[in-house]
Scaffold this active site. Structure first.
Site, mmCIF file in Angstrom:
data_model
loop_
_atom_site.group_PDB
_atom_site.id
_atom_site.type_symbol
_atom_site.label_atom_id
_atom_site.label_comp_id
_atom_site.label_asym_id
_atom_site.label_seq_id
_atom_site.Cartn_x
_atom_site.Cartn_y
_atom_site.Cartn_z
ATOM 1 N N ASP A 196 0.835 -1.209 0.000
ATOM 2 C CA ASP A 196 0.000 0.000 0.000
ATOM 3 C C ASP A 196 0.868 1.256 0.000
ATOM 4 O OD1 ASP A 196 -2.388 1.383 0.001
ATOM 5 O OD2 ASP A 196 -2.620 1.322 2.189
ATOM 6 N N HIS A 239 1.891 3.691 -9.165
ATOM 7 C CA HIS A 239 1.681 2.265 -9.443
ATOM 8 C C HIS A 239 2.809 1.690 -10.309
ATOM 9 C CE1 HIS A 239 -2.044 2.431 -7.381
ATOM 10 N NE2 HIS A 239 -2.697 3.118 -8.290
ATOM 11 N N LEU A 258 11.469 -19.980 -4.804
ATOM 12 C CA LEU A 258 10.430 -19.131 -4.197
ATOM 13 C C LEU A 258 9.055 -19.409 -4.806
ATOM 14 C CD1 LEU A 258 9.749 -16.612 -2.399
ATOM 15 C CD2 LEU A 258 10.118 -15.246 -4.461
HETATM 16 C C1 IPE Z 1 -5.257 -2.780 0.059
HETATM 17 O O1 IPE Z 1 -4.984 -1.444 -0.174
HETATM 18 C C2 IPE Z 1 -5.256 -3.531 -1.216
HETATM 19 C C3 IPE Z 1 -3.968 -3.644 -1.910
HETATM 20 C C4 IPE Z 1 -2.824 -3.216 -1.492
HETATM 21 C C5 IPE Z 1 -4.031 -4.320 -3.154
HETATM 22 P P1 IPE Z 1 -6.142 -0.367 -0.276
HETATM 23 O O2 IPE Z 1 -5.471 0.947 -0.473
HETATM 24 O O3 IPE Z 1 -7.136 -0.762 -1.290
HETATM 25 O O4 IPE Z 1 -6.810 -0.462 1.168
HETATM 26 P P2 IPE Z 1 -7.836 0.494 1.898
HETATM 27 O O5 IPE Z 1 -8.965 0.738 0.941
HETATM 28 O O6 IPE Z 1 -7.118 1.776 2.215
HETATM 29 O O7 IPE Z 1 -8.225 -0.241 3.127
HETATM 30 C C1 IPE Z 2 -1.658 0.273 -3.300
HETATM 31 O O1 IPE Z 2 -1.462 1.637 -3.299
HETATM 32 C C2 IPE Z 2 -1.969 -0.257 -4.672
HETATM 33 C C3 IPE Z 2 -3.322 -0.794 -4.816
HETATM 34 C C4 IPE Z 2 -4.247 -0.808 -3.901
HETATM 35 C C5 IPE Z 2 -3.650 -1.370 -6.083
HETATM 36 P P1 IPE Z 2 -2.671 2.650 -3.224
HETATM 37 O O2 IPE Z 2 -3.088 3.008 -4.613
HETATM 38 O O3 IPE Z 2 -3.766 2.157 -2.358
HETATM 39 O O4 IPE Z 2 -1.961 3.883 -2.559
HETATM 40 P P2 IPE Z 2 -2.597 4.915 -1.536
HETATM 41 O O5 IPE Z 2 -3.164 4.141 -0.390
HETATM 42 O O6 IPE Z 2 -3.660 5.675 -2.270
HETATM 43 O O7 IPE Z 2 -1.458 5.777 -1.137
HETATM 44 MG MG MG Z 3 -4.179 2.397 -0.383
#
Ligand code: IPE
Ligand code: IPE
Ligand code: MG
Length: 260
Positions: A13, A30, A124
């Site tokens: 995240d 991303h 792995l």
């Molecule tokens: C969790 O991250 C899912 C992934 C990392 C794929 P999110 O950014 O979607 O989580 P929430 O919505 O903040 O809980």
């Molecule tokens: C995690 O990073 C990637 C996915 C959930 C696909 P985020 O896109 O959730 O990044 P933040 O939480 O907005 O910083």
């Molecule tokens: Mg996120």
């Protein structure tokens, strides 16, 4: 103590906030996140970690703007196209868990191909959770159990019998779950499988989570005392339960591999 986990799960995240901090669009975050997957997979493979499970796209992430969702799908496809040959050479076995039926046919066929191409690798075990939700996994497992046991009722089901039908029957439960990006929640990741997992939350955004950060999490893990419901004294002074634990783990493994 002084243990290394055999299975690490990561909620990757913080890509969006990383991009914001660098005054760039979320999709750049991303792209950087996907590049970091490569580094961490390599670091885990080099460290001798046996299982790495990465949360790439949750069943709730479809709620994001359509252009962000399609950028993420594009990156997943690109990742498979770029990395599978190298995974083959590096002995990495790829699995994808989650409901892949929602993906475009091309992405689905690339996933199938990547799993086939790496199926005989034994270093792995890399699992990517995509369109994955822990609640979906448990519900699915219950339905599959019922199909496999048409003459039994839910009263006959126990935890080990259900676990065989989760999307992770060949993986041991993770000992360590890392979540980057500063939030302290599970967000519907491996709900069943993390019942006794050590949870490590770090403020570092995923694109910045490097081999040194991974090492810090392993150091933190090595200092945990895993009691599984027992007392500290039992864990430190009475080793006989450890033999029971090993026997149970072997029986679990046999059930997972469907050996009887
Ligand atoms: C969790 O991250 C899912 C992934 C990392 C794929 P999110 O950014 O979607 O989580 P929430 O919505 O903040 O809980
Ligand atoms: C995690 O990073 C990637 C996915 C959930 C696909 P985020 O896109 O959730 O990044 P933040 O939480 O907005 O910083
Ligand atoms: Mg996120």
């Amino acid at each position: 103590m002084n243990q290394t986990p055999q299975h690490i799960a990561i909620i990757m995240d913080g890509n969006g906030r990383w991009a914001k901090k660098h005054l760039m669009p979320r999709t750049v975050g991303h792209v950087r996140g996907a590049a970091n997957v490569r580094h961490i997979v390599k670091a885990c493979n080099d460290t001798g970690i046996r299982y790495l499970t990465l949360f790439a796209f949750s069943s709730e992430n479809w709620r994001r703007p359509a252009d962000e969702v399609s950028a993420l799908m594009g990156l997943f496809l690109q990742y498979l196209e770029n990395e599978v040959a190298e995974m083959k050479a590096a002995g990495i076995r790829l699995r994808v868990i989650g409901d892949r039926s929602a993906f475009a046919p091309l992405l689905q066929s690339r996933i199938d191909q990547a799993e086939l191409d790496t199926a005989y690798n034994t270093r792995l075990n890399l699992t990517i959770a995509a369109n994955y939700g822990g609640q979906w996994d448990v519900l699915n497992a219950m339905r599959a159990w019922q199909l496999a046991h048409p003459h039994q009722t839910l009263q006959d089901m126990d935890a080990a019998a259900l676990a065989v039908h989760l999307s992770t029957p060949e993986l041991p439960d993770p000992e360590l779950l890392i979540r980057t990006g500063g939030e302290s929640r599970i967000s519907n990741f491996l709900l069943w499988q993390t019942a006794y997992t050590e949870l490590y939350f770090t403020d570092v955004h995923w694109p910045d989570f490097d081999a040194a950060a991974l090492k810090s999490s392993l150091y933190w893990y090595a200092q945990r005392v895993r009691r599984f419901g027992r007392t500290d004294e039992q864990v430190h002074t009475t080793p006989e339960w450890q033999a029971d634990e090993t026997a149970t783990a072997l029986l679990d493994l046999a059930a997972r591999l469907k050996i009887s």
